[in-house]
Each structure stands twice: as C-alpha cells, then as structure tokens.
Design a protein around this motif. Structure first.
Motif, PDB file in Angstrom:
ATOM      1  N   VAL A  59     -61.421  31.714  36.938  1.00 44.59           N
ATOM      2  CA  VAL A  59     -61.425  33.171  37.066  1.00 44.59           C
ATOM      3  C   VAL A  59     -60.645  33.736  35.894  1.00 44.59           C
ATOM      4  O   VAL A  59     -59.461  33.472  35.738  1.00 44.59           O
ATOM      5  N   VAL A  60     -61.348  34.504  35.066  1.00 49.07           N
ATOM      6  CA  VAL A  60     -60.712  35.140  33.926  1.00 49.07           C
ATOM      7  C   VAL A  60     -60.774  36.633  34.165  1.00 49.07           C
ATOM      8  O   VAL A  60     -61.852  37.207  34.251  1.00 49.07           O
ATOM      9  N   GLU A  61     -59.609  37.221  34.295  1.00 55.14           N
ATOM     10  CA  GLU A  61     -59.566  38.652  34.535  1.00 55.14           C
ATOM     11  C   GLU A  61     -59.514  39.380  33.200  1.00 55.14           C
ATOM     12  O   GLU A  61     -58.747  39.022  32.316  1.00 55.14           O
ATOM     13  N   ALA A  62     -60.366  40.380  33.081  1.00 57.99           N
ATOM     14  CA  ALA A  62     -60.360  41.197  31.879  1.00 57.99           C
ATOM     15  C   ALA A  62     -59.111  42.073  31.903  1.00 57.99           C
ATOM     16  O   ALA A  62     -58.704  42.538  32.961  1.00 57.99           O
ATOM     17  N   PRO A  63     -58.519  42.291  30.746  1.00 59.55           N
ATOM     18  CA  PRO A  63     -57.339  43.156  30.736  1.00 59.55           C
ATOM     19  C   PRO A  63     -57.730  44.560  31.176  1.00 59.55           C
ATOM     20  O   PRO A  63     -58.802  45.049  30.852  1.00 59.55           O
ATOM     21  N   ALA A  64     -56.853  45.167  31.922  1.00 61.37           N
ATOM     22  CA  ALA A  64     -57.128  46.514  32.412  1.00 61.37           C
ATOM     23  C   ALA A  64     -57.108  47.484  31.242  1.00 61.37           C
ATOM     24  O   ALA A  64     -56.221  47.449  30.389  1.00 61.37           O
ATOM     25  N   GLU A  65     -58.123  48.347  31.205  1.00 55.29           N
ATOM     26  CA  GLU A  65     -58.170  49.344  30.149  1.00 55.29           C
ATOM     27  C   GLU A  65     -57.272  50.498  30.542  1.00 55.29           C
ATOM     28  O   GLU A  65     -57.261  50.915  31.699  1.00 55.29           O
ATOM     29  N   PRO A  66     -56.515  51.021  29.580  1.00 59.84           N
ATOM     30  CA  PRO A  66     -55.648  52.150  29.922  1.00 59.84           C
ATOM     31  C   PRO A  66     -56.500  53.360  30.294  1.00 59.84           C
ATOM     32  O   PRO A  66     -57.583  53.563  29.752  1.00 59.84           O
ATOM     33  N   GLU A  67     -55.999  54.124  31.248  1.00 60.93           N
ATOM     34  CA  GLU A  67     -56.719  55.311  31.668  1.00 60.93           C
ATOM     35  C   GLU A  67     -56.658  56.354  30.564  1.00 60.93           C
ATOM     36  O   GLU A  67     -55.641  56.509  29.897  1.00 60.93           O
ATOM     37  N   ALA A  68     -57.774  57.054  30.382  1.00 59.78           N
ATOM     38  CA  ALA A  68     -57.807  58.116  29.383  1.00 59.78           C
ATOM     39  C   ALA A  68     -56.966  59.279  29.893  1.00 59.78           C
ATOM     40  O   ALA A  68     -57.124  59.735  31.017  1.00 59.78           O
ATOM     41  N   VAL A  69     -56.054  59.721  29.069  1.00 56.08           N
ATOM     42  CA  VAL A  69     -55.185  60.825  29.444  1.00 56.08           C
ATOM     43  C   VAL A  69     -55.432  61.965  28.471  1.00 56.08           C
ATOM     44  O   VAL A  69     -55.377  61.777  27.254  1.00 56.08           O
TER      45      VAL A  69
END
Length: 99
Positions: A59-69
C-alpha cells in the motif's frame, strides 16, 4: 489471539463450507479461522484445507495535496469624501441605557 491459533484455510475441492461464526459460506479466496473443534473437524473431513494466504499488495499512499487557499482580501478603503461608517443600533432597546 496469536498467529499459532489462527490459520488460513480454503474450502476443499468441490466442497461447500459454512462459517462457524455466522453461517455464511466460506469465501472462495479463503479466510483465517481459529483453531477450534469445528475447524479441526472440517479439516479432518477434508471440507477445509490449509492454504497460503494471498500476498498483501504494497500500500503506497500518495502524499496529501495541500488545500488551495484563496489569498486574503484586503479591506475596502473608503472613497474620498465619503462619510465614515456609523455603528448600527439594530437590536438595541430603550432599556439598554443609551439615549
């Protein structure tokens, strides 16, 4: 529960086996079971056979993308010559102590 008391089993060739716990059919892909009298009897009768569990995919989790602010919006500047805004007296009653 230790690994020694749980083993992976599949239904024997041409056999239909119900689970001890819920009565559902044993999965074709197999499943883990406790070392109980029920399981030992199913193995002795050939209804269940010990098998190798399927390999667990990595299981390879993709890094979470930062939320657009959105960038902060600067406060609007009053137009030249405009009167300063007054405080609202909405919600005030005669008994608030202000005249």
């Amino acid at each position: 529960m230790s690994a020694e008391t749980r083993k992976f089993y599949k239904a024997g060739e041409g056999r239909t086996v119900r689970r001890e716990t819920d009565g559902e059919l044993w999965p074709e892909a197999g499943d883990y079971a406790e070392n109980t009298r029920f399981t030992r009897r199913r193995v002795d009768d050939g209804d269940l056979v010990e098998a190798e569990p399927p390999a667990q995919p990595a299981v390879v989790e993709a890094p979470a993308e930062p939320e657009a602010v959105a960038p902060p919006v600067p406060p609007a500047e009053p137009e030249a010559g405009a009167e300063p805004a007054r405080k609202s007296r909405a919600g005030k009653t005669a008994g608030d102590g202000e005249n």
